[in-house]
Design an enzyme around this catalytic site. Structure first.
Site, short mmCIF file in Angstrom:
data_model
loop_
_atom_site.label_atom_id
_atom_site.label_comp_id
_atom_site.label_asym_id
_atom_site.label_seq_id
_atom_site.Cartn_x
_atom_site.Cartn_y
_atom_site.Cartn_z
N LYS A 88 -5.59 -5.89 4.34
CA LYS A 88 -5.32 -4.77 3.43
C LYS A 88 -3.85 -5.17 2.73
CE LYS A 88 -8.96 -2.17 3.87
NZ LYS A 88 -10.02 -2.28 2.87
N GLU A 110 -5.82 6.66 0.02
CA GLU A 110 -6.94 7.15 1.00
C GLU A 110 -7.19 6.25 2.02
OE1 GLU A 110 -7.71 5.23 -1.46
OE2 GLU A 110 -8.74 3.80 -0.38
N SER A 375 -11.27 -10.48 9.02
CA SER A 375 -10.47 -9.84 7.97
C SER A 375 -9.42 -8.89 8.90
CB SER A 375 -11.22 -8.69 7.36
OG SER A 375 -12.24 -7.92 8.20
#
Lengths: 397, 264
Positions: A88, A110, A375
């Site tokens: 991220k 969010e 990830s």
């Protein structure tokens, strides 16, 4: 080059937002194209990604895992080793840096599982920005550690009590904040969803994953891989890996959350089971009822628990460029333990879906060269594992 | 000329201003919504906006979100809203505009939606998450059927967009008074006056102001600037407060009469 000028990938994408946001999205698009794609910005971002976030992340040949699946070569793209523990940060560093250049010092975001919230709070702490993160009440309960991390980093976490109190409602509330404070505020969206230019911008920031992986595999194996595997929630880690291989003869496989099973109604497989529709500013595949109301979703992996998917992945599905499959919670858990025990790497439950699928189709992967996007790391999920095991034990009793 | 155009033509001749109340259709249930619309008409409403409930209403504040949820709990969908419109049409010729998010329309199929809305007796449609760039084919179908696609102008809209909305909007121009979601507010957002003057440079179409309008005091300030006012959340609060009150309709009527009176 996709998307087109109106933000469409084929028939998917667009900009379905209230009038008040249209000028802000145009401003963002212009700033992105002129500022963020300029060399000086790229240089600055690259330096943060390298010295602060820890890029390039390794491309690791998982020999034990490969051996356990027969005769295959699986490389893991180690986004779990990126600062904050998931991919991220690639996106939030890019967006928050862009916000700073645009003179917007109030950042909103969010978050579902909290990984994007933590990555946003991290980038904001680094670059000196005010940070407000919207998070569903249900997710706050499930992911209390990430709430604490965000607060430690100086962010304000706002509890969303509307709707299903999960990620989709956090997006709704972030959009409402943006509608209200649009002149001063930059909305850092966490995936390749939302109105144009977000799907394009987030893809570009995440493409660093695939660019590195492509160079690394050419260096290590002197050839391109046969296939790429990644989990798909909104789609940011998968598109980040896939996109730089778009023109190559490389198969793309996206793995969605099958939850309790595709026929139970408790899953989050928007590409596999969804229909075309408009949510959060884009036309894509959605889990919805026949009236167009958005359905509640479910997955053991909080980061996959979203009823929509990025429009570019919808386009990949429609055109056949990528294949999409699902694995259930149980299968994902077996992938979770498989990687932990063969390689000593505890994966995020999201990434465990990709591993589980590699296991599921291992007979088809024989003699193949595979890159699998790891990830994120699994520390954040330990309490879910604990709860799930407790539930299993109780059922067995 | 449909009912909305006729209404504004008449109001302009008489020097009147439009009172446009909004309710969510199906809050608390479809048959009550029908009665509320007829009550509003009796109280002097000029046009009624009927909201189609949606699971993810991003342009709405807490009052309309809750109202939308109550309607969804009553199993109301776009088809049932159109049924309510048909029932109202048996007894009333009040101009009706649907307010719906785009996805329910998209799921019905835009061509079919336009046909069925027309057949039911709808006059106009407002879609808060469909800016003019995305409205193309829906607008064409609506033009064919003589339905108004009512477009919005926001405080952030630049002149170029205002000009386009002025040209393309059917019925009237819906001016969003603030950057923000729907919901009752106490003050008049004064910068909106400049926005209205900007819009008037580009169009002669009626201009109606919505978002945040809740009291007669506000209306008295605003009424000379515009051709009509839209009142949603404040009315929904009246309904919300009287959900179990058998005098719900009287309460609605009293509120509507008061708001209408403040326009004169």
């Amino acid at each position: 080059m996709l998307p087109d000028k109106r933000g469409y990938f084929g028939e998917f994408g667009g900009r379905f937002v209230p009038e008040v946001l249209v000028p802000a999205l145009k401003e963002l698009e212009e700033a992105y194209l002129s500022v963020a794609r300029a060399d000086s910005f790229q240089k600055e971002l690259k330096s943060y990604l390298k010295d602060y976030a820890g890029r390039p992340t390794p491309l690791y040949l998982a020999e034990n895992l490969s051996r356990s699946l027969g005769n295959t070569r699986i490389y893991l793209k180690r986004e779990d080793l990126l600062h904050t523990g998931a991919h991220k940060l690639n996106n939030t560093l890019g967006q928050v840096l862009l916000a700073k250049k645009m003179g917007k010092n109030r950042i909103i975001a969010e978050t579902g599982a909290g990984q994007h919230g933590v990555a946003t709070a991290t980038a904001c702490a680094l670059l000196g920005m005010e940070c407000i993160v919207y998070m569903g009440k249900e997710d706050i309960k499930r992911q209390s550690l990430n709430v604490l991390r965000m607060e430690t980093l100086g962010a304000e976490v706002r509890c969303v009590e509307g709707g299903s109190q999960t990620l989709k409602d956090a997006v709704n509330e972030a959009l409402r904040d943006w509608v209200t404070n649009v002149r001063t505020t930059f909305y850092v969206l966490g995936s390749v969803v939302g109105p144009h230019p977000y799907p394009m911008m987030v893809r570009d920031f995440q493409s660093v994953i695939g660019k590195e992986a492509r160079e690394q595999i050419l260096q290590k194996e002197k050839r391109l891989p046969d296939c790429l595997i990644a989990c798909v929630g909104g789609g940011s880690n998968s598109i980040g890996l896939f996109y730089p291989f778009y023109k190559d003869k490389v198969e793309f496989i996206g793995v969605e959350a099958g939850g309790s099973g595709l026929n139970t109604g408790r899953h989050a497989a928007s590409l596999t089971k969804g229909k075309k529709g408009v949510l959060h500013g884009a036309l894509s595949y959605l889990l919805q009822d026949k009236d167009g109301q958005i359905k509640p979703t479910y997955s053991i992996a909080p980061g996959l628990d979203y009823p929509g998917v990025g429009p570019e992945l919808a386009y990949y599905k429609k055109t056949g460029r990528a294949k999409f499959a699902t694995v259930t919670d149980k299968e994902a858990l077996s992938g979770f333990f498989l990687l932990s025990r063969t390689e000593g790497i505890i994966p995020a439950l999201e990434s465990a879906h990709a591993i589980a699928y590699a296991k599921k189709i291992s007979s088809k992967l024989q003699d193949k060269l595979v890159i699998l996007n790891l990830s994120g790391r699994g520390d954040k999920d330990m309490h879910i594992i604990e709860e799930f095991s407790r539930g299993e034990n109780e059922q067995n009793r | 000329m449909n009912r909305i155009d006729e209404k504004f033509a008449r109001l302009r001749k008489e020097g009147g201003k439009a009172f446009i109340p909004f309710i969510t259709c199906g809050d608390p249930d479809p048959s009550m919504s029908e009665k509320i619309v007829l009550t509003l008409e009796r109280a002097g409403a000029d046009i009624v906006e009927l909201g189609v409930p949606f699971s993810d209403p991003i342009a709405d504040g807490p009052t309309i979100q809750a109202s939308s949820q109550r309607a969804l709990n009553s199993k109301v969908n776009l088809r049932r809203v159109l049924q309510v419109v048909r029932r109202i049409r048996r007894r009333s010729e009040i101009p009706l505009a649907l307010l719906t998010y785009f996805n329910p329309v998209y799921q019905m199929g835009i061509r079919q939606f336009v046909r069925e809305a027309k057949k039911a007796g709808v006059d106009g449609v407002i879609i808060p998450d469909l800016p003019l760039e995305e409205a193309g084919s829906l607008k064409n179908f609506m033009d064919e059927e003589g339905l108004d696609l009512i477009l919005l102008v926001a405080p952030t809209s630049v002149d170029e967009r205002i000009k386009m909305v002025g040209q393309l909007s059917g019925g009237f121009i819906y001016v969003v008074s603030v950057t923000g979601t729907t919901g009752a507010r106490e003050k008049v957002p004064y910068p909106v006056r400049k926005l209205i003057l900007r819009i008037k440079k580009y169009t002669n179409k009626p201009i109606c102001l919505g978002f945040g309008i809740s009291t007669p005091e506000q209306v008295k300030v605003i009424r000379t600037w515009v051709d009509g006012i839209i009142v949603g959340s404040a009315l929904i609060k009246v309904i919300e407060k009287n959900l179990k009150n058998k005098h719900l309709l009287e309460e609605v009527e009293e509120f509507a009469v008061k708001m209408k009176a403040s326009l004169i």
